[in-house]
Motif scaffolding. Structure first.
Motif, mmCIF file in Angstrom:
data_model
loop_
_atom_site.group_PDB
_atom_site.id
_atom_site.type_symbol
_atom_site.label_atom_id
_atom_site.label_comp_id
_atom_site.label_asym_id
_atom_site.label_seq_id
_atom_site.Cartn_x
_atom_site.Cartn_y
_atom_site.Cartn_z
ATOM 1 N N SER A 3 27.596 -55.720 53.707
ATOM 2 C CA SER A 3 28.036 -57.093 53.996
ATOM 3 C C SER A 3 27.013 -58.122 53.520
ATOM 4 O O SER A 3 27.322 -59.297 53.374
ATOM 5 C CB SER A 3 28.281 -57.255 55.497
ATOM 6 N N VAL A 4 25.790 -57.670 53.268
ATOM 7 C CA VAL A 4 24.717 -58.561 52.821
ATOM 8 C C VAL A 4 24.481 -58.405 51.315
ATOM 9 O O VAL A 4 24.290 -59.384 50.599
ATOM 10 C CB VAL A 4 23.403 -58.263 53.587
ATOM 11 N N ASP A 5 24.510 -57.150 50.872
ATOM 12 C CA ASP A 5 24.252 -56.851 49.460
ATOM 13 C C ASP A 5 25.338 -55.884 48.974
ATOM 14 O O ASP A 5 25.391 -54.741 49.411
ATOM 15 C CB ASP A 5 22.852 -56.236 49.321
ATOM 16 N N ALA A 6 26.186 -56.370 48.092
ATOM 17 C CA ALA A 6 27.311 -55.554 47.615
ATOM 18 C C ALA A 6 26.837 -54.279 46.923
ATOM 19 O O ALA A 6 27.586 -53.315 46.804
ATOM 20 C CB ALA A 6 28.182 -56.375 46.667
ATOM 21 N N ASN A 7 25.586 -54.265 46.453
ATOM 22 C CA ASN A 7 25.045 -53.086 45.765
ATOM 23 C C ASN A 7 24.377 -52.100 46.716
ATOM 24 O O ASN A 7 23.834 -51.089 46.270
ATOM 25 C CB ASN A 7 23.998 -53.507 44.725
ATOM 26 N N ALA A 8 24.367 -52.409 48.021
ATOM 27 C CA ALA A 8 23.552 -51.634 48.963
ATOM 28 C C ALA A 8 23.861 -50.139 48.921
ATOM 29 O O ALA A 8 22.944 -49.313 48.878
ATOM 30 C CB ALA A 8 23.739 -52.171 50.380
ATOM 31 N N ALA A 9 25.133 -49.789 48.909
ATOM 32 C CA ALA A 9 25.494 -48.366 48.935
ATOM 33 C C ALA A 9 25.057 -47.691 47.646
ATOM 34 O O ALA A 9 24.433 -46.626 47.658
ATOM 35 C CB ALA A 9 26.999 -48.204 49.136
ATOM 36 N N ASN A 10 25.379 -48.342 46.522
ATOM 37 C CA ASN A 10 25.019 -47.798 45.222
ATOM 38 C C ASN A 10 23.520 -47.593 45.079
ATOM 39 O O ASN A 10 23.065 -46.570 44.557
ATOM 40 C CB ASN A 10 25.483 -48.759 44.134
ATOM 41 N N THR A 11 22.753 -48.561 45.541
ATOM 42 C CA THR A 11 21.293 -48.471 45.453
ATOM 43 C C THR A 11 20.796 -47.262 46.226
ATOM 44 O O THR A 11 20.029 -46.445 45.703
ATOM 45 C CB THR A 11 20.632 -49.757 46.010
ATOM 46 N N THR A 12 21.245 -47.119 47.476
ATOM 47 C CA THR A 12 20.820 -45.979 48.295
ATOM 48 C C THR A 12 21.199 -44.653 47.641
ATOM 49 O O THR A 12 20.380 -43.733 47.560
ATOM 50 C CB THR A 12 21.459 -46.049 49.697
ATOM 51 N N LEU A 13 22.441 -44.557 47.164
ATOM 52 C CA LEU A 13 22.917 -43.298 46.570
ATOM 53 C C LEU A 13 22.102 -42.953 45.320
ATOM 54 O O LEU A 13 21.749 -41.799 45.095
ATOM 55 C CB LEU A 13 24.410 -43.400 46.237
ATOM 56 N N GLU A 14 21.789 -43.967 44.545
ATOM 57 C CA GLU A 14 21.009 -43.754 43.315
ATOM 58 C C GLU A 14 19.571 -43.335 43.663
ATOM 59 O O GLU A 14 18.995 -42.476 42.996
ATOM 60 C CB GLU A 14 21.022 -45.054 42.496
ATOM 61 N N VAL A 15 18.999 -43.920 44.703
ATOM 62 C CA VAL A 15 17.646 -43.521 45.133
ATOM 63 C C VAL A 15 17.680 -42.060 45.593
ATOM 64 O O VAL A 15 16.809 -41.267 45.231
ATOM 65 C CB VAL A 15 17.115 -44.438 46.259
ATOM 66 N N ILE A 16 18.695 -41.689 46.369
ATOM 67 C CA ILE A 16 18.806 -40.303 46.832
ATOM 68 C C ILE A 16 18.882 -39.353 45.643
ATOM 69 O O ILE A 16 18.185 -38.346 45.579
ATOM 70 C CB ILE A 16 20.040 -40.114 47.752
ATOM 71 N N ARG A 17 19.722 -39.700 44.663
ATOM 72 C CA ARG A 17 19.886 -38.849 43.478
ATOM 73 C C ARG A 17 18.546 -38.698 42.741
ATOM 74 O O ARG A 17 18.126 -37.588 42.415
ATOM 75 C CB ARG A 17 20.940 -39.434 42.546
ATOM 76 N N SER A 18 17.864 -39.805 42.549
ATOM 77 C CA SER A 18 16.585 -39.776 41.812
ATOM 78 C C SER A 18 15.525 -38.968 42.550
ATOM 79 O O SER A 18 14.680 -38.331 41.923
ATOM 80 C CB SER A 18 16.058 -41.199 41.597
ATOM 81 N N LEU A 19 15.549 -39.011 43.872
ATOM 82 C CA LEU A 19 14.544 -38.271 44.654
ATOM 83 C C LEU A 19 14.721 -36.767 44.498
ATOM 84 O O LEU A 19 13.806 -35.995 44.750
ATOM 85 C CB LEU A 19 14.631 -38.655 46.140
ATOM 86 N N GLY A 20 15.894 -36.354 44.059
ATOM 87 C CA GLY A 20 16.160 -34.932 43.873
ATOM 88 C C GLY A 20 15.650 -34.391 42.557
ATOM 89 O O GLY A 20 15.677 -33.192 42.320
ATOM 90 N N GLU A 21 15.204 -35.279 41.666
ATOM 91 C CA GLU A 21 14.787 -34.813 40.337
ATOM 92 C C GLU A 21 13.347 -35.214 40.025
ATOM 93 O O GLU A 21 12.750 -36.022 40.715
ATOM 94 C CB GLU A 21 15.725 -35.350 39.248
ATOM 95 N N GLY A 22 12.832 -34.615 38.956
ATOM 96 C CA GLY A 22 11.522 -34.983 38.416
ATOM 97 C C GLY A 22 10.390 -34.809 39.401
ATOM 98 O O GLY A 22 10.339 -33.833 40.144
ATOM 99 N N GLU A 23 9.508 -35.791 39.424
ATOM 100 C CA GLU A 23 8.272 -35.704 40.215
ATOM 101 C C GLU A 23 8.527 -35.514 41.716
ATOM 102 O O GLU A 23 7.679 -35.020 42.441
ATOM 103 C CB GLU A 23 7.434 -36.974 40.004
ATOM 104 N N PHE A 24 9.681 -35.940 42.185
ATOM 105 C CA PHE A 24 9.934 -35.907 43.630
ATOM 106 C C PHE A 24 10.594 -34.602 44.105
ATOM 107 O O PHE A 24 10.756 -34.393 45.302
ATOM 108 C CB PHE A 24 10.824 -37.077 44.047
ATOM 109 N N THR A 25 11.016 -33.767 43.173
ATOM 110 C CA THR A 25 11.748 -32.549 43.561
ATOM 111 C C THR A 25 11.005 -31.783 44.649
ATOM 112 O O THR A 25 9.803 -31.533 44.519
ATOM 113 C CB THR A 25 11.942 -31.604 42.351
ATOM 114 N N GLY A 26 11.710 -31.430 45.709
ATOM 115 C CA GLY A 26 11.077 -30.671 46.790
ATOM 116 C C GLY A 26 10.905 -31.465 48.060
ATOM 117 O O GLY A 26 10.746 -30.886 49.134
#
Ligand code: THG
Length: 265
Positions: free
Chosen positions: A167-190
């Protein structure tokens, strides 16, 4: 999925009153109820303005541990309250939370690396919560690196992308989902990924529907823990159904829950 019961939080009116009255019975009933609903851990927050959280949080930890065996998630913005709570906690607590804010890094990295605990890492820094994915990941990295350097293991870190309201930021869901996806790969894996997802629907009608849909999407992106209302049977059913699509053992759990009549269909 590590499911953390959210209800013992002094931001809620009834819990705040029970902190002020030191109502042992209220706290213990709510603790037992959440474990019966399937909570693997319980979040405890005793922050009440004008009171000594450094005394109230350890009190709450002891009262809850008298009646349940699940470990607790120590939820406080005050490093001294967290330190006091770690001291009285039996078993292995989770510290909620650390971030890349300099005061948190200074005070809490030595504490959590010296203690047998897991820790929630918020993706924010001295500038607050970054609006975009890159900013969140940068803040997450700035908190994760010193923890790993101090000897914490990746599997003990629960990174929280931080959920803002659509309701505050129309991108809020997308941003969170993209951060979750990125945390699963590369330097953050694990690292593990957790968060309080219900913020997504703040200010919207029909919140529980939005929360359930968002939960499903976040699990699909790699969320493997959540801080949630475990007494919400529809939400819990959605979690079990989402997990069942990905794993045979989760599928068996789902069937078992169905046969027990525990699912909202
Ligand atoms: N990340 C991390 N920790 C967190 C959060 C997070 N801790 C607190 C919070 N967010 C998760 N816990 C709660 C606890 C209670 C409620 C919501 C989140 C709750 N909210 C009512 C509501 O939304 O309608 C309002 C409060 C009331 O009842 O007065 O009950 O994101 N690491």
């Amino acid at each position: 999925m590590l499911i953390i019961g959210e209800s013992l939080n002094a931001t809620r009116k009834a819990v705040r009153a029970a902190v002020i009255d030191h109502d042992v019975d209220f706290m213990q009933v709510l603790a037992k109820e959440q474990v019966a609903c399937g909570a693997n851990m319980l979040d405890v927050n005793a922050a009440v303005a004008g009171r000594k959280e450094v005394e109230d949080l350890p009190w709450l930890v002891q009262v809850v541990q008298e009646v349940v065996d699940v470990p607790l998630v120590l939820d406080s913005a005050d490093p001294d309250a967290l330190i006091a709570a770690i001291k009285v906690h039996r078993g292995r607590p989770m510290v909620n939370s650390i971030s890349a804010e300099s005061d948190k890094i200074e005070k809490l990295v030595p504490v959590v690396s010296g203690a047998d605990c897991s820790v929630i890492v918020l993706c924010m820094d001295d500038g607050g919560i970054p609006i975009d994915v890159e900013g969140r990941l940068k803040a997450g990295r700035a908190a994760i690196e010193p923890l790993l350097k101090a000897g914490k293991k990746k599997e003990d870190l629960y990174v929280d992308p931080l959920v803002m309201a659509i309701s505050v930021d129309a991108n809020a869901a997308n941003t969170t989902l993209e951060v979750i996806r990125s945390l699963g790969e590369g330097e953050f894996t694990g690292v593990n990924i957790t968060g309080g997802l219900s913020n997504i629907s703040f200010g919207m009608p029909g919140r529980s529907l939005l929360n359930r849909v968002f939960m499903t999407m976040a699990i699909n992106m790699g969320l493997n823990s959540c801080i949630t209302d475990v007494r919400d049977q529809a939400l819990m059913s959605t979690i079990y159904a989402s997990l069942s699509l990905f794993e045979q053992s989760a599928c068996r759990d789902y069937i078992k829950k169905f046969r027990q009549g525990l699912l909202v269909l």
